[in-house]
Scaffold this active site. Sequence first.
Site, PDB file in Angstrom:
ATOM      1  N   SER A 154       0.824  -1.214   0.000  1.00  0.00           N
ATOM      2  CA  SER A 154       0.000   0.000   0.000  1.00  0.00           C
ATOM      3  C   SER A 154       0.856   1.261   0.000  1.00  0.00           C
ATOM      4  CB  SER A 154      -0.927   0.011   1.225  1.00  0.00           C
ATOM      5  OG  SER A 154      -0.183  -0.011   2.427  1.00  0.00           O
ATOM      6  N   CYS A 155       2.155   1.137   0.326  1.00  0.00           N
ATOM      7  CA  CYS A 155       3.007   2.332   0.355  1.00  0.00           C
ATOM      8  C   CYS A 155       3.347   2.836  -1.050  1.00  0.00           C
ATOM      9  CB  CYS A 155       4.280   2.062   1.141  1.00  0.00           C
ATOM     10  SG  CYS A 155       5.456   0.987   0.316  1.00  0.00           S
ATOM     11  N   LYS A 198       8.774  -1.328  -5.481  1.00  0.00           N
ATOM     12  CA  LYS A 198       7.516  -2.021  -5.769  1.00  0.00           C
ATOM     13  C   LYS A 198       6.861  -1.481  -7.047  1.00  0.00           C
ATOM     14  CE  LYS A 198       7.267  -5.007  -2.399  1.00  0.00           C
ATOM     15  NZ  LYS A 198       7.300  -6.464  -2.702  1.00  0.00           N
ATOM     16  N   HIS A 251       6.069  -4.940  13.406  1.00  0.00           N
ATOM     17  CA  HIS A 251       5.025  -3.991  13.012  1.00  0.00           C
ATOM     18  C   HIS A 251       4.015  -3.824  14.144  1.00  0.00           C
ATOM     19  CE1 HIS A 251       6.017  -4.823   8.512  1.00  0.00           C
ATOM     20  NE2 HIS A 251       6.728  -3.820   8.991  1.00  0.00           N
TER      21      HIS A 251
END
Length: 222
Positions: A8-9, A40, A79
């Site tokens: 998602s980054c 990515k 995380h």
Amino acid sequence: KLLFLGSSCIYPQLARQPMSEDSLLTGKLEPTNEPYAIAKIAGIKMCESFNRQYGVDYRCVMPTNLYGENDNFHPQNSHVIPAMVRRFHEAKVSCSEKVVIWGTGEPMREFLHVDDMAKGCIHVMELPYKKLAAALPDPMCSHINVGTGCDVTIAELAQTIARVVGFEGDIVFDPSKPDGAPRKLMDVSRLRSLGWEYSVGLEQGLGTTYEWFLENLDKLRG
């Protein structure tokens, strides 16, 4: 076939919420994630280019924040969910009166259990090519978000984990620490249109995660 997993980054730091696939490359990336995000994005564009040039069938999925069994529960470099699970567990065992969480507790995050992530990936890979191509008409924007489409505040997450673990003390937030991005929610309408939705609720998934943590505690300490 090949499945490429993104993150998602890849989306801009100030992307409109929820973040849809077509928001890719529309703004600046979050600075601390930029190198990872660029790697990515390069992978996504490579897959799309190979599809167009060589007629291969490479598919790209972008998962939201994942959690679950076999996660990294290291006290310094894990995380948010495994870090909180360990912290609340240790606070319960030591009879601590409070647990301190970084930030205000106000940022919102989306979490997907790894079992759902695996099922979502399999669903995407098993889709007939014609059905997938019909749903993704732009060959330069062919990646698919994988998530729940719903989020919680960090405060709500902490309260849920405390309840699952059985910690009954106070939860204190430290606003002197950074919050990070205010919100990171995925738009999963593309995946829903292709016939898949998540099935593991957050509290249910946290419960099985904590059970795994307890069963493997000796190994994790080692």
